[in-house]
Design a protein around this motif. Structure first.
Motif, PDB file in Angstrom:
ATOM      1  N   TYR A 188      -3.491   9.464 -15.853  1.00 44.91           N
ATOM      2  CA  TYR A 188      -4.157   8.774 -14.724  1.00 44.91           C
ATOM      3  C   TYR A 188      -3.075   8.138 -13.853  1.00 44.91           C
ATOM      4  N   HIS A 189      -3.448   7.583 -12.690  1.00 43.29           N
ATOM      5  CA  HIS A 189      -2.497   7.124 -11.661  1.00 43.29           C
ATOM      6  C   HIS A 189      -1.524   8.267 -11.337  1.00 43.29           C
ATOM      7  N   LYS A 190      -2.073   9.454 -11.103  1.00 45.61           N
ATOM      8  CA  LYS A 190      -1.218  10.639 -10.920  1.00 45.61           C
ATOM      9  C   LYS A 190      -0.433  10.597  -9.603  1.00 45.61           C
ATOM     10  N   THR A 191      -1.041  10.014  -8.562  1.00 47.29           N
ATOM     11  CA  THR A 191      -0.330   9.927  -7.272  1.00 47.29           C
ATOM     12  C   THR A 191       0.895   9.048  -7.440  1.00 47.29           C
ATOM     13  N   GLN A 192       0.700   7.927  -8.164  1.00 46.51           N
ATOM     14  CA  GLN A 192       1.818   7.024  -8.415  1.00 46.51           C
ATOM     15  C   GLN A 192       2.926   7.762  -9.185  1.00 46.51           C
ATOM     16  N   ALA A 193       2.506   8.579 -10.177  1.00 44.33           N
ATOM     17  CA  ALA A 193       3.476   9.332 -10.986  1.00 44.33           C
ATOM     18  C   ALA A 193       4.319  10.247 -10.102  1.00 44.33           C
TER      19      ALA A 193
ATOM     20  N   SER B 115       3.253 -13.460 -10.865  1.00 48.96           N
ATOM     21  CA  SER B 115       3.146 -14.835 -10.356  1.00 48.96           C
ATOM     22  C   SER B 115       4.176 -15.768 -10.978  1.00 48.96           C
ATOM     23  N   SER B 116       4.662 -15.438 -12.204  1.00 47.12           N
ATOM     24  CA  SER B 116       5.673 -16.311 -12.827  1.00 47.12           C
ATOM     25  C   SER B 116       7.090 -15.782 -12.622  1.00 47.12           C
ATOM     26  N   VAL B 117       7.219 -14.740 -11.800  1.00 46.57           N
ATOM     27  CA  VAL B 117       8.562 -14.183 -11.541  1.00 46.57           C
ATOM     28  C   VAL B 117       9.051 -14.766 -10.214  1.00 46.57           C
ATOM     29  N   ILE B 118      10.268 -15.321 -10.201  1.00 47.16           N
ATOM     30  CA  ILE B 118      10.741 -16.012  -8.989  1.00 47.16           C
ATOM     31  C   ILE B 118      10.888 -15.032  -7.813  1.00 47.16           C
ATOM     32  N   PRO B 119      10.592 -15.511  -6.590  1.00 49.28           N
ATOM     33  CA  PRO B 119      10.659 -14.638  -5.410  1.00 49.28           C
ATOM     34  C   PRO B 119      12.012 -13.941  -5.261  1.00 49.28           C
ATOM     35  N   ALA B 120      13.102 -14.625  -5.661  1.00 54.20           N
ATOM     36  CA  ALA B 120      14.445 -14.034  -5.516  1.00 54.20           C
ATOM     37  C   ALA B 120      14.578 -12.751  -6.329  1.00 54.20           C
ATOM     38  N   ILE B 121      13.865 -12.658  -7.455  1.00 55.10           N
ATOM     39  CA  ILE B 121      13.912 -11.418  -8.252  1.00 55.10           C
ATOM     40  C   ILE B 121      12.940 -10.402  -7.662  1.00 55.10           C
ATOM     41  N   ARG B 122      11.749 -10.887  -7.308  1.00 55.70           N
ATOM     42  CA  ARG B 122      10.733  -9.963  -6.743  1.00 55.70           C
ATOM     43  C   ARG B 122      11.282  -9.247  -5.516  1.00 55.70           C
ATOM     44  N   SER B 123      12.029  -9.980  -4.688  1.00 53.08           N
ATOM     45  CA  SER B 123      12.502  -9.372  -3.433  1.00 53.08           C
ATOM     46  C   SER B 123      13.639  -8.372  -3.665  1.00 53.08           C
ATOM     47  N   ARG B 124      14.261  -8.424  -4.845  1.00 57.38           N
ATOM     48  CA  ARG B 124      15.363  -7.495  -5.121  1.00 57.38           C
ATOM     49  C   ARG B 124      14.913  -6.251  -5.875  1.00 57.38           C
ATOM     50  N   CYS B 125      13.613  -6.171  -6.145  1.00 59.04           N
ATOM     51  CA  CYS B 125      13.093  -5.027  -6.910  1.00 59.04           C
ATOM     52  C   CYS B 125      12.017  -4.303  -6.105  1.00 59.04           C
ATOM     53  N   LEU B 126      11.851  -3.044  -6.430  1.00 57.15           N
ATOM     54  CA  LEU B 126      10.706  -2.318  -5.899  1.00 57.15           C
ATOM     55  C   LEU B 126       9.549  -2.596  -6.863  1.00 57.15           C
ATOM     56  N   GLY B 127       8.461  -3.146  -6.348  1.00 54.07           N
ATOM     57  CA  GLY B 127       7.320  -3.471  -7.216  1.00 54.07           C
ATOM     58  C   GLY B 127       6.496  -2.227  -7.517  1.00 54.07           C
ATOM     59  N   VAL B 128       6.196  -2.004  -8.801  1.00 49.73           N
ATOM     60  CA  VAL B 128       5.338  -0.874  -9.193  1.00 49.73           C
ATOM     61  C   VAL B 128       4.158  -1.449  -9.965  1.00 49.73           C
ATOM     62  N   ARG B 129       3.005  -1.483  -9.311  1.00 48.28           N
ATOM     63  CA  ARG B 129       1.829  -2.056  -9.975  1.00 48.28           C
ATOM     64  C   ARG B 129       1.120  -0.975 -10.770  1.00 48.28           C
ATOM     65  N   VAL B 130       0.870  -1.263 -12.056  1.00 48.74           N
ATOM     66  CA  VAL B 130       0.140  -0.307 -12.900  1.00 48.74           C
ATOM     67  C   VAL B 130      -1.218  -0.932 -13.239  1.00 48.74           C
ATOM     68  N   PRO B 131      -2.262  -0.568 -12.482  1.00 51.17           N
ATOM     69  CA  PRO B 131      -3.576  -1.158 -12.767  1.00 51.17           C
ATOM     70  C   PRO B 131      -4.128  -0.618 -14.091  1.00 51.17           C
TER      71      PRO B 131
END
Length: 357
Positions: free
Chosen positions: A22-27, A172-188
């Motif tokens: 599942y989530h094949k498009t993301q894959a 939500s508990s990850v500091i913005p400085a780390i979030r902004s340096r990574c590509l976010g991949v949400r796995v619902p």
């Protein structure tokens, strides 16, 4: 698919992006990302049992080939600034290392800095087409602020030889400085229909066809956690084969224990009972049940004994203590605080009820 014995959840885990259910498009986006020369740091996040680790394993396999599956467990020793020695288990291949730094509690900052430094400096690459190694850090949402700031600095320092794949339930508990340096991949979480379909596929491969009604009940019971759904299906098979619609879905031992704990809270509201309950909560935490799960389980059980007016007050108290738990570090304090608050609300309510008769 992997053959041989072992738990269904491990045995039937896809090991390539193209084989994900599942989530094949993301894959396919992830596959494309790996094929492009420049691979970014990733922050993979989503609820438990949604498939984060499976996707990370597939990404590593896509980056480095099958050699990445030859894993060894090692104990790394770290020295804290006060010269205390701490040990931590790591899982590594020739190309990557996976570690859960929050396992060492307040010393997570030391681990984060030393580990990445070690890996970045032992720069031997064995016939790999990549000129970087990967560090997979799990449960980054449980890292202290200090560790997260150290991580941000380390990410910048070693970006030429290291990529980080961070794994978290929530950002939500990850500091913005780390979030902004990574590509976010949400796995619902997978949908209930996707879970039913996977259960049917896996059970068929195991020669244990599963009736749709049972698959549907397991999917509901697992609350869209695929890992839990597969464990429950296998537990049903262990109970009795073949699988039928009449199967009772077993509760996991810790769930039964948590239900018993909630019962104790409703039965008696005294300091003595609060101490008993505290011991039981410790027991659950020691056995690795996440505090959020304990919290949710307690609230779900406790509100069953409340009328509407009381329910509102209990949920309000739960929200406040859960928020505090995310802010603080000692989860037991906040769990216990919530239990004491519930006891107080419930006792007052019962006394008022009796006074009205």
């Amino acid at each position: 698919m992997h053959s041989g014995t072992g738990l269904w959840v491990d045995k039937h885990r896809p090991n390539q992006l193209s084989k994900l259910d599942y989530h094949k498009t993301q894959a396919s986006h992830l596959k494309h990302l790996v094929q492009q020369g420049d691979f970014p740091h990733l922050l993979v996040y989503g609820p438990p049992g949604a498939g984060k680790k499976t996707r990370i394993s597939c990404i590593l396999r896509e980056l480095y080939g099958a050699g990445v599956e030859r894993l060894r467990m090692e104990t790394q020793t770290f020295t804290t600034p006060s010269n205390k020695k701490i040990d931590l288990m790591t899982l590594s291949s020739n190309y990557h290392m996976e570690v859960n730094p929050s396992d060492v509690g307040i010393y997570d900052r030391v681990v984060v800095m030393d580990l990445i430094k070690k890996l970045a400096e032992t720069h031997q690459f064995t016939s790999s087409q990549r000129d970087f190694k990967v560090v997979v850090l799990t449960e980054v949402d449980h890292l202290t602020r200090e560790a997260q700031h150290a991580l941000r600095r380390t990410m910048e320092k070693y970006v030429s030889t290291c990529r980080l794949i961070l794994c978290a339930n929530s950002t939500s508990s990850v500091i913005p400085a780390i979030r902004s340096r990574c590509l976010g991949v949400r796995v619902p979480a997978p949908t209930t229909e996707e879970i039913i379909s996977i259960l049917q596929t896996v059970c068929k491969k195991e020669g244990q066809p599963i009736p749709t009604e049972l698959a549907s009940r397991i999917a509901e019971h697992s609350q869209r956690n695929l890992r839990r759904a597969l464990l429950l299906a296998e537990a049903c098979k262990v109970q009795r084969a073949p699988l039928t619609d009449e199967h009772q879905i077993p509760s996991l031992p810790w769930q039964v224990y948590l239900e018993g704990t909630a019962k104790m809270i409703v039965e008696e509201q005294t300091p003595k009972q609060l101490m008993e309950v505290r011991t039981r909560l410790y027991e659950l935490i020691i056995h690795g049940i996440p505090a959020q799960i304990i919290f949710k389980g307690l609230v779900d059980e406790l509100v069953k004994s409340c009328d509407m007016q009381l329910k509102m007050r209990v949920v309000e108290a739960a929200a406040m203590y859960e928020h505090r738990m995310h802010q603080g570090s000692k989860t037991i304090f906040h769990l216990e605080g919530f239990v004491a608050k519930f006891m107080s609300i419930y006792k007052t309510f019962m006394e008022e009820m009796l006074g009205n008769f």
